[in-house]
Design a protein around this motif. Structure first.
Motif, PDB file in Angstrom:
ATOM      1  N   GLN A  41       5.668 -12.088  -2.994  1.00  0.00           N
ATOM      2  CA  GLN A  41       5.907 -13.424  -3.530  1.00  0.00           C
ATOM      3  C   GLN A  41       5.929 -14.447  -2.409  1.00  0.00           C
ATOM      4  O   GLN A  41       5.322 -15.511  -2.513  1.00  0.00           O
ATOM      5  CB  GLN A  41       7.246 -13.465  -4.267  1.00  0.00           C
ATOM      6  CG  GLN A  41       7.153 -13.025  -5.720  1.00  0.00           C
ATOM      7  CD  GLN A  41       8.461 -13.314  -6.445  1.00  0.00           C
ATOM      8  OE1 GLN A  41       9.521 -13.322  -5.835  1.00  0.00           O
ATOM      9  NE2 GLN A  41       8.379 -13.569  -7.743  1.00  0.00           N
ATOM     10  N   GLN A  42       6.630 -14.108  -1.340  1.00  0.00           N
ATOM     11  CA  GLN A  42       6.701 -15.002  -0.187  1.00  0.00           C
ATOM     12  C   GLN A  42       5.313 -15.347   0.334  1.00  0.00           C
ATOM     13  O   GLN A  42       5.018 -16.480   0.679  1.00  0.00           O
ATOM     14  CB  GLN A  42       7.510 -14.337   0.929  1.00  0.00           C
ATOM     15  CG  GLN A  42       8.987 -14.255   0.663  1.00  0.00           C
ATOM     16  CD  GLN A  42       9.679 -15.549   1.040  1.00  0.00           C
ATOM     17  OE1 GLN A  42       9.594 -15.983   2.168  1.00  0.00           O
ATOM     18  NE2 GLN A  42      10.335 -16.166   0.080  1.00  0.00           N
ATOM     19  N   MET A  43       4.485 -14.320   0.361  1.00  0.00           N
ATOM     20  CA  MET A  43       3.143 -14.510   0.906  1.00  0.00           C
ATOM     21  C   MET A  43       2.336 -15.461   0.043  1.00  0.00           C
ATOM     22  O   MET A  43       1.601 -16.303   0.559  1.00  0.00           O
ATOM     23  CB  MET A  43       2.455 -13.145   1.004  1.00  0.00           C
ATOM     24  CG  MET A  43       1.294 -13.126   1.958  1.00  0.00           C
ATOM     25  SD  MET A  43       1.788 -13.578   3.640  1.00  0.00           S
ATOM     26  CE  MET A  43       0.184 -13.880   4.371  1.00  0.00           C
ATOM     27  N   LYS A  44       2.513 -15.310  -1.266  1.00  0.00           N
ATOM     28  CA  LYS A  44       1.799 -16.213  -2.172  1.00  0.00           C
ATOM     29  C   LYS A  44       2.183 -17.649  -1.901  1.00  0.00           C
ATOM     30  O   LYS A  44       1.356 -18.554  -1.993  1.00  0.00           O
ATOM     31  CB  LYS A  44       2.154 -15.861  -3.627  1.00  0.00           C
ATOM     32  CG  LYS A  44       1.344 -14.718  -4.207  1.00  0.00           C
ATOM     33  CD  LYS A  44       1.660 -14.568  -5.694  1.00  0.00           C
ATOM     34  CE  LYS A  44       1.307 -13.178  -6.183  1.00  0.00           C
ATOM     35  NZ  LYS A  44       1.972 -12.879  -7.480  1.00  0.00           N
ATOM     36  N   ALA A  45       3.459 -17.829  -1.554  1.00  0.00           N
ATOM     37  CA  ALA A  45       3.978 -19.180  -1.367  1.00  0.00           C
ATOM     38  C   ALA A  45       3.373 -19.880  -0.150  1.00  0.00           C
ATOM     39  O   ALA A  45       3.431 -21.095  -0.042  1.00  0.00           O
ATOM     40  CB  ALA A  45       5.495 -19.146  -1.237  1.00  0.00           C
ATOM     41  N   ILE A  46       2.783 -19.102   0.751  1.00  0.00           N
ATOM     42  CA  ILE A  46       2.203 -19.751   1.939  1.00  0.00           C
ATOM     43  C   ILE A  46       0.746 -19.381   2.112  1.00  0.00           C
ATOM     44  O   ILE A  46       0.308 -18.913   3.155  1.00  0.00           O
ATOM     45  CB  ILE A  46       2.989 -19.385   3.218  1.00  0.00           C
ATOM     46  CG1 ILE A  46       3.284 -17.891   3.250  1.00  0.00           C
ATOM     47  CG2 ILE A  46       4.249 -20.184   3.320  1.00  0.00           C
ATOM     48  CD1 ILE A  46       3.910 -17.442   4.549  1.00  0.00           C
TER      49      ILE A  46
END
Lengths: 112, 112
Positions: free
Chosen positions: B104-109
């Motif tokens: 999820q974190q990766m999607k955010a950036i």
DNA sequence: TAGCGTTATGTCATATCAAACATAGCGAAT
DNA sequence: ATTCGCTATGTTTGATATGACATAACGCTA
């Protein structure tokens, strides 16, 4: 009990490590000192190792992470590109979030 | 880009590793085979190394993680205690949650 | 009692990885 | 032209982790 959850995160591209904790530390040291050799020294890392780490980063990245100049005033130097700076910022943020998340997770299972 | 966030988590107690990926894999193999030597073989690990890993786990834990018997029918064996089983379940769950969180974190950036 | 498979250790060789050392080239400044 | 600090590599040594081999003890089974 004194359980502690530890974590390590890194970013891979094409199966090999692109960015990890050591590399981020090095990049920060470079940013502060303006050169690869000074940066390496400041974190007690051999120049050789530092050079390999940086080489690995710049090999994986499609946009340059540092600009390296050799010779000239001061012998040259290494500086982070804006892209490089944004990379370490993103990594730090993600690392921090991950640790917070894991701490929460650990609280949830105190019944070990 | 084909960035991938990887992570490794482990649990420390008293500054040294108590449980990590390798140890969990070994514990699972023991659970399935009923012995340390068979379990080690099943995951291509030397008995010596496996023994050291298990020894480390049981040294750190205050409640026993395995019950080891030597001699007797079949030569003896090693079995997980209920506590041991709950440990690997908790570890797996936390590991899974961590990976989902990082995705999820990766999607955010995505703007790297 | 002899045999078997297992736990439990020690020793020794080896393979992998990191550090130390060495050297070359660059370009501005003097 | 010489010096200086830096980037850029190769080589060689050393440490450290890993694997191979060896051995003992144990308790059921036959």
């Amino acid at each position: 009990m004194s359980f502690k959850v530890k974590s390590k995160i890194w970013i891979e591209v094409g199966g090999q490590e692109f960015l990890g904790e050591g590399k981020v530390r090095l990049l920060k040291a470079i940013e502060q000192t303006g050169s690869l050799s000074k940066g390496a020294r400041s974190i007690n890392m051999s120049y050789k190792k530092a050079w390999h780490l940086l080489d690995g980063v710049n090999r994986c990245a499609k946009k340059p992470v540092t600009t390296n100049s050799v010779g000239g005033k001061g012998g040259g130097g290494t500086a982070l590109t804006p892209y490089g700076k944004s990379l370490i910022a993103a990594f730090d943020q993600m690392n921090l979030n991950c640790r917070e998340f894991l701490d929460q997770q650990m609280k949830a299972i105190r019944n070990l």
